[in-house]
Write a protein that holds these residues in place. Structure first.
Motif, PDB file in Angstrom:
ATOM      1  N   GLU A  17      31.540  24.563  -7.726  1.00  0.00           N
ATOM      2  CA  GLU A  17      32.177  23.692  -8.724  1.00  0.00           C
ATOM      3  C   GLU A  17      32.841  22.489  -8.058  1.00  0.00           C
ATOM      4  O   GLU A  17      32.762  21.376  -8.572  1.00  0.00           O
ATOM      5  N   SER A  18      33.462  22.699  -6.907  1.00  0.00           N
ATOM      6  CA  SER A  18      34.161  21.599  -6.238  1.00  0.00           C
ATOM      7  C   SER A  18      33.205  20.525  -5.722  1.00  0.00           C
ATOM      8  O   SER A  18      33.609  19.403  -5.455  1.00  0.00           O
ATOM      9  N   HIS A  19      31.921  20.877  -5.588  1.00  0.00           N
ATOM     10  CA  HIS A  19      30.922  19.921  -5.101  1.00  0.00           C
ATOM     11  C   HIS A  19      29.896  19.539  -6.176  1.00  0.00           C
ATOM     12  O   HIS A  19      28.889  18.917  -5.873  1.00  0.00           O
TER      13      HIS A  19
END
Length: 156
Positions: A17-19
């Motif tokens: 999710e962070s990428h």
């Protein structure tokens, strides 16, 4: 083994999710004498080798930081794309493949064939429609209950 898969899914989801990646699948398998933890990731436009390395490094760090190792066996971690000929495993993935070239394997013959390749035109609860890559650009309807496997295909 499913506990390993579930644990890895929980660990990798925030990384992805962070990428702006998403999880396609996780598998933990024994092949010959070795164990493999395979994490398949994707993003719009496809993933690069650098994307896979990034996720592999971050996931390794998270696994190593756990107080108790969720994988007692020695294993190889592989992070990769599901590939250009990825399987279409469910209704959602089939519907997302509309207008793309696919391969369909059947449980039994339909019009004397057990496999077809063509552009997926339509998906509904009962069947799919394919436009074949023949001289006539034939459109066929394949009943869903006959489909054994389907995947994206590369048109040569």
């Amino acid at each position: 083994m499913s506990n390993v898969v579930e644990t890895v899914k929980e660990l990798v989801e925030p990384i992805l999710e962070s990428h702006s990646f998403y999880l396609f699948d996780v598998e933990f398998v024994k092949e010959n004498k070795s164990y493999y933890l395979r994490v398949y990731i994707d993003k719009p436009g496809g993933v690069t080798i650098d994307d896979c390395v990034l996720v592999s490094d971050e996931l390794s760090e998270k696994i190593d930081a756990l107080p108790e190792d969720p994988i007692p066996e020695a294993y190889f971690l592989e992070v990769s794309s599901p590939g250009a000929e990825r399987p279409l495993r469910n209704d959602k993935e089939l519907k997302e493949a509309v207008d793309q070239y696919i391969h369909v394997s059947l449980f039994k013959k339909l019009d004397n064939q057990k496999a077809y390749e063509g552009t997926l035109l339509k998906v509904d609860e009962e069947s799919i429609e394919l436009k074949l890559d023949d001289a006539k650009q034939t459109v066929i309807e394949v009943p869903r209950e006959l489909i054994a496997k389907s995947r994206l295909a590369i048109k040569f």
